[in-house]
Enzyme design. Structure first.
Site, PDB file in Angstrom:
ATOM      1  N   ASN A  37       0.813  -1.220   0.000  1.00  0.00           N
ATOM      2  CA  ASN A  37       0.000   0.000   0.000  1.00  0.00           C
ATOM      3  C   ASN A  37       0.851   1.277   0.000  1.00  0.00           C
ATOM      4  O   ASN A  37       1.663   1.488   0.905  1.00  0.00           O
ATOM      5  CB  ASN A  37      -0.900  -0.021   1.246  1.00  0.00           C
ATOM      6  N   HIS A 122     -15.280  -4.076  10.455  1.00  0.00           N
ATOM      7  CA  HIS A 122     -14.809  -2.776  10.943  1.00  0.00           C
ATOM      8  C   HIS A 122     -15.953  -1.813  11.170  1.00  0.00           C
ATOM      9  O   HIS A 122     -16.469  -1.229  10.214  1.00  0.00           O
ATOM     10  CB  HIS A 122     -13.973  -2.119   9.852  1.00  0.00           C
ATOM     11  N   ARG A 147     -14.660  -4.937  15.176  1.00  0.00           N
ATOM     12  CA  ARG A 147     -13.665  -3.954  15.604  1.00  0.00           C
ATOM     13  C   ARG A 147     -14.351  -2.594  15.690  1.00  0.00           C
ATOM     14  O   ARG A 147     -15.135  -2.243  14.795  1.00  0.00           O
ATOM     15  CB  ARG A 147     -12.539  -3.921  14.567  1.00  0.00           C
ATOM     16  N   TYR A 159      -6.855   7.673  11.925  1.00  0.00           N
ATOM     17  CA  TYR A 159      -6.853   6.293  11.446  1.00  0.00           C
ATOM     18  C   TYR A 159      -8.155   5.574  11.844  1.00  0.00           C
ATOM     19  O   TYR A 159      -8.583   5.640  12.994  1.00  0.00           O
ATOM     20  CB  TYR A 159      -5.658   5.481  12.002  1.00  0.00           C
ATOM     21  N   ASP A 211      -7.949  -1.187  17.357  1.00  0.00           N
ATOM     22  CA  ASP A 211      -6.608  -1.009  16.779  1.00  0.00           C
ATOM     23  C   ASP A 211      -6.044   0.337  17.239  1.00  0.00           C
ATOM     24  O   ASP A 211      -6.577   1.395  16.877  1.00  0.00           O
ATOM     25  CB  ASP A 211      -6.729  -1.046  15.243  1.00  0.00           C
ATOM     26  N   HIS A 213      -3.092   1.256  16.376  1.00  0.00           N
ATOM     27  CA  HIS A 213      -2.346   1.629  15.170  1.00  0.00           C
ATOM     28  C   HIS A 213      -0.998   2.296  15.461  1.00  0.00           C
ATOM     29  O   HIS A 213      -0.678   3.348  14.908  1.00  0.00           O
ATOM     30  CB  HIS A 213      -3.218   2.513  14.263  1.00  0.00           C
ATOM     31  N   GLU A 237      -4.914  -4.060  19.282  1.00  0.00           N
ATOM     32  CA  GLU A 237      -3.951  -4.281  18.195  1.00  0.00           C
ATOM     33  C   GLU A 237      -2.914  -3.163  18.122  1.00  0.00           C
ATOM     34  O   GLU A 237      -3.244  -1.996  18.364  1.00  0.00           O
ATOM     35  CB  GLU A 237      -4.758  -4.336  16.900  1.00  0.00           C
ATOM     36  N   GLU A 263       1.010  -6.693  11.482  1.00  0.00           N
ATOM     37  CA  GLU A 263       0.615  -6.419  10.096  1.00  0.00           C
ATOM     38  C   GLU A 263       1.736  -5.774   9.291  1.00  0.00           C
ATOM     39  O   GLU A 263       1.733  -5.864   8.071  1.00  0.00           O
ATOM     40  CB  GLU A 263      -0.671  -5.590  10.027  1.00  0.00           C
ATOM     41  N   ARG A 284      -0.394 -11.134  13.492  1.00  0.00           N
ATOM     42  CA  ARG A 284      -1.241 -10.607  12.416  1.00  0.00           C
ATOM     43  C   ARG A 284      -0.553 -10.509  11.053  1.00  0.00           C
ATOM     44  O   ARG A 284      -0.975  -9.742  10.187  1.00  0.00           O
ATOM     45  CB  ARG A 284      -1.729  -9.203  12.829  1.00  0.00           C
ATOM     46  N   GLU A 340      -9.263 -10.811   9.754  1.00  0.00           N
ATOM     47  CA  GLU A 340      -9.849  -9.496   9.464  1.00  0.00           C
ATOM     48  C   GLU A 340     -10.512  -9.532   8.090  1.00  0.00           C
ATOM     49  O   GLU A 340      -9.973 -10.118   7.151  1.00  0.00           O
ATOM     50  CB  GLU A 340      -8.739  -8.438   9.484  1.00  0.00           C
ATOM     51  N   TRP A 403       1.658   7.069  12.434  1.00  0.00           N
ATOM     52  CA  TRP A 403       0.255   7.104  11.969  1.00  0.00           C
ATOM     53  C   TRP A 403      -0.463   5.802  12.313  1.00  0.00           C
ATOM     54  O   TRP A 403       0.043   4.751  12.179  1.00  0.00           O
ATOM     55  CB  TRP A 403       0.198   7.316  10.450  1.00  0.00           C
TER      56      TRP A 403
HETATM   57  O1  KDG Z   1      -2.005  -0.505   4.410  1.00  0.00           O
HETATM   58  C1  KDG Z   1      -2.190  -0.212   5.746  1.00  0.00           C
HETATM   59  C2  KDG Z   1      -3.563  -0.639   6.202  1.00  0.00           C
HETATM   60  O2  KDG Z   1      -3.875  -1.919   5.737  1.00  0.00           O
HETATM   61  C3  KDG Z   1      -3.652  -0.602   7.694  1.00  0.00           C
HETATM   62  O3  KDG Z   1      -3.505   0.707   8.129  1.00  0.00           O
HETATM   63  C4  KDG Z   1      -4.978  -1.180   8.150  1.00  0.00           C
HETATM   64  O4  KDG Z   1      -4.265  -1.237  10.419  1.00  0.00           O
HETATM   65  C5  KDG Z   1      -4.959  -1.684   9.540  1.00  0.00           C
HETATM   66  C6  KDG Z   1      -5.851  -2.802   9.859  1.00  0.00           C
HETATM   67  O5  KDG Z   1      -5.770  -3.266  10.992  1.00  0.00           O
HETATM   68  O6  KDG Z   1      -6.600  -3.217   8.990  1.00  0.00           O
HETATM   69 MG    MG Z   2      -4.131  -2.628  12.063  1.00  0.00          MG
END
Ligand code: KDG
Ligand code: MG
Length: 403
Positions: A37, A122, A147, A159, A211, A213, A237, A263, A284, A340, A403
């Site tokens: 991404n 989500h 979530r 986010y 999340d 993040h 998360e 992730e 994850r 997810e 972020w």
């Molecule tokens: O490419 C980054 C996103 O997939 C991410 O920010 C999404 O944190 C994310 C999630 O848990 O789906």
């Molecule tokens: Mg995430």
């Protein structure tokens, strides 16, 4: 069965995707997702310039050997670009092998360990009440785990929120990343209120996830985990950036809230310490970012030995090719936890026709040979690549923040 063509297909049916198509001499082909991404074209170049030429003439049946040929053979190890490219090759080879044998991929991975794959959706809203309404909507759609992310007063778009309560797409088109604003104290005060409200509204049994993040320091994450304990989340998360893995020990010392991470990881070496020291509960990593099916199985096996479960990343930037691969993986590994699931746009689904399905909170990879997903190349060509970035984050005083 020699590989005779390795084609890299870039398209943007609602968002950017990079797909590798490997074709064998007898006409069987396999697909692999290579989408990173916001940095898609780096993987395109890596695949086209450095990987595709090495694949022509190789035996498509030698999946493990090809994985090591690309990993060890590059000398430069790991990293998201390299590992995305290796993942795409690996998944395409598994697709070819399963198609050649006429079986769905999960049958080659030990067969089904369960009947269906539990997924989470989500729910999000600009404020707590909107998020409560979104959770109710997800429940009506049949989701068994949800979530919840809410906007924070004074921060605008952050986010996880901001594009309608049922959908969230992080990457935004443009030649520069969008800048978002962050304030940790406001966030830390809001999240426990959100989950207190959700537990009041919904059953104690409903698995709820959140999340963070990567935006907290370890002690801030520990405070959040502890303040969420009365609402017993399924997981918290990415509580803190995972480069500093000692931070997870500190979080663990302070809270029983289950922790999920991974992730942004791309190899078992990113996970090893967190798993072996039992500092996390869910790993994850995604098939597309962590070396494909071959490497993900190794991560899952290590995790199984330490009572850590899987919880694969499945945001919309994982293409339907990755989603299908994840579902075969999820169905087969013993220590699966949850998957997810973010619904792709209608354009994406039309470019990538697939056999996987969602019903009543669970997903099914289907029984078509291989991954059970295809690409309509003619249609894909109608959606050319569009430059897009993930947002960046600044604290209220302008300092760059994760972020
Ligand atoms: O490419 C980054 C996103 O997939 C991410 O920010 C999404 O944190 C994310 C999630 O848990 O789906
Ligand atoms: Mg995430």
């Amino acid at each position: 069965m020699k590989i005779v063509d390795a084609k890299v297909i870039v398209c943007s049916p609602g968002r950017n995707f990079v797909t590798l198509k490997l074709v064998t001499e007898d006409g069987v082909y396999g697909l692999g997702d290579a989408t990173l991404n916001g940095r898609e074209l780096a993987v395109v170049s890596y695949l086209k310039d450095h990987v595709a030429p090495l694949l022509i003439g190789r035996d498509a049946a030698r999946i493990e050997d090809t994985w090591h040929y690309l990993y060890k053979g590059a000398y430069w190890r790991r990293g998201p670009v390299t590992m995305c490219a290796i993942s795409a090759v690996d998944v395409a080879l598994w697709d070819i092998k399963a198609k050649s044998l006429g079986v769905p991929l999960y049958q080659l991975l030990g067969g089904a360990s369960r009947d269906a794959v539990l997924v989470y959706g989500h729910a999000n809203g600009a404020n707590i009440e909107e998020t409560v309404a979104a959770v109710a909507d997800y429940q009506k759609l049949g989701y068994k785990a949800i979530r919840a992310q809410s906007g924070v007063p004074g921060l605008g778009k952050i986010y996880g929120v901001g594009r309608g309560k049922m959908q969230y797409e992080a990457a935004q088109e443009g030649s520069l990343p969008v800048e978002e604003t962050w304030n940790t104290e406001s966030y830390l005060n809001l999240v426990p209120q959100l989950f207190a409200r959700l537990r009041k509204e919904f059953s104690e049994e409903l698995p709820l996830l959140h999340d963070a993040h990567h935006r907290l320091t370890p002690i801030e994450a520990a405070r959040l985990g502890r303040s969420l304990e009365p609402y017993h989340l399924f997981w918290l998360e990415d509580p803190t950036p995972a480069e500093l893995q000692d931070g997870f020990r500190l979080i663990r010392q302070h809270t029983t809230t289950p922790i999920a991470v991974g992730e942004v990881f791309n190899s078992v070496y990113d996970c090893e310490r967190l798993i072996k020291e039992q500092l996390i509960d869910y790993i994850r990593t995604a098939v597309v970012h962590a070396g494909g099916i071959t490497h993900m199985r190794k991560i899952a096996s290590l995790a199984e030995m330490h009572q850590v479960r899987t919880g694969c990343h499945g945001a919309t930037d994982m293409s339907p090719v990755c989603m299908a691969a994840a579902l075969h993986f999820d169905l087969s590994v013993h220590n699966f936890g949850i998957q997810e699931y973010m619904v792709h746009s209608a354009e994406t689904d039309s470019v990538f026709p697939h056999k996987y399905s969602f019903s009543n909170g669970f997903m099914y990879p289907g029984d078509a040979p291989g991954l059970g997903v295809d690409i309509n190349e003619e249609l894909a060509a109608k959606f050319p690549y569009k430059q897009a970035y993930l947002p960046v984050n600044r604290a209220l005083d302008g300092t760059m923040h994760s972020w």
